[in-house]
Design a protein around this motif. Structure first.
Motif, mmCIF file in Angstrom:
data_model
loop_
_atom_site.group_PDB
_atom_site.id
_atom_site.type_symbol
_atom_site.label_atom_id
_atom_site.label_comp_id
_atom_site.label_asym_id
_atom_site.label_seq_id
_atom_site.Cartn_x
_atom_site.Cartn_y
_atom_site.Cartn_z
ATOM 1 N N GLU A 84 0.827 -1.213 0.000
ATOM 2 C CA GLU A 84 0.000 0.000 0.000
ATOM 3 C C GLU A 84 0.860 1.261 0.000
ATOM 4 N N GLN A 85 1.905 1.275 0.807
ATOM 5 C CA GLN A 85 2.779 2.442 0.861
ATOM 6 C C GLN A 85 3.518 2.629 -0.468
ATOM 7 N N THR A 87 2.445 1.617 -3.477
ATOM 8 C CA THR A 87 1.471 2.072 -4.471
ATOM 9 C C THR A 87 1.174 3.554 -4.278
ATOM 10 N N GLN A 88 1.030 3.977 -3.039
ATOM 11 C CA GLN A 88 0.769 5.385 -2.755
ATOM 12 C C GLN A 88 1.953 6.254 -3.170
ATOM 13 N N GLU A 92 1.800 9.194 -5.996
ATOM 14 C CA GLU A 92 2.204 10.572 -5.723
ATOM 15 C C GLU A 92 3.303 11.028 -6.671
#
Length: 99
Positions: A84-85, A87-88, A92
């Motif tokens: 998740e981190q 992908t985020q 960004e």
């Protein structure tokens, strides 16, 4: 033997010869108790099961399946959190590029 004691009054103790009543006051000084406690803990540690590797607590083998499942769950949660981190972070970074 108990019958002999009950029949012979000379073998029984009088009230004045009875053992003193014990109180909750420890019979040994505190420093001696601490020293004996350290010796007992050290002896217990030496006699207990040894760890498989440095830093591994000596646990009974019965815990291994439970610990393995717990480790798998923690690993899965960590992988999901990293995904998740990541992908985020990529989203960004791509948001900063405008065409």
């Amino acid at each position: 033997m108990l019958d002999n004691i009950a029949k012979n009054p000379d073998l029984t103790q009088s009230a004045s010869m009875a053992l003193p009543v014990r109180h909750n006051v420890p019979p040994l000084p505190h420093s001696v108790q601490e020293h004996l406690g350290r010796l007992l803990r050290a002896d217990y540690y030496e006699r207990s099961d040894k760890p498989r590797y440095l830093g591994d607590p000596a646990l009974p083998l019965e815990f291994d399946p439970y610990l393995y499942r717990l480790e798998q769950k923690e690993r899965t949660l960590r992988i999901m959190r990293v995904r998740e981190q990541g992908t985020q972070a990529v989203a960004e970074a791509l948001a900063g590029f405008t065409c």
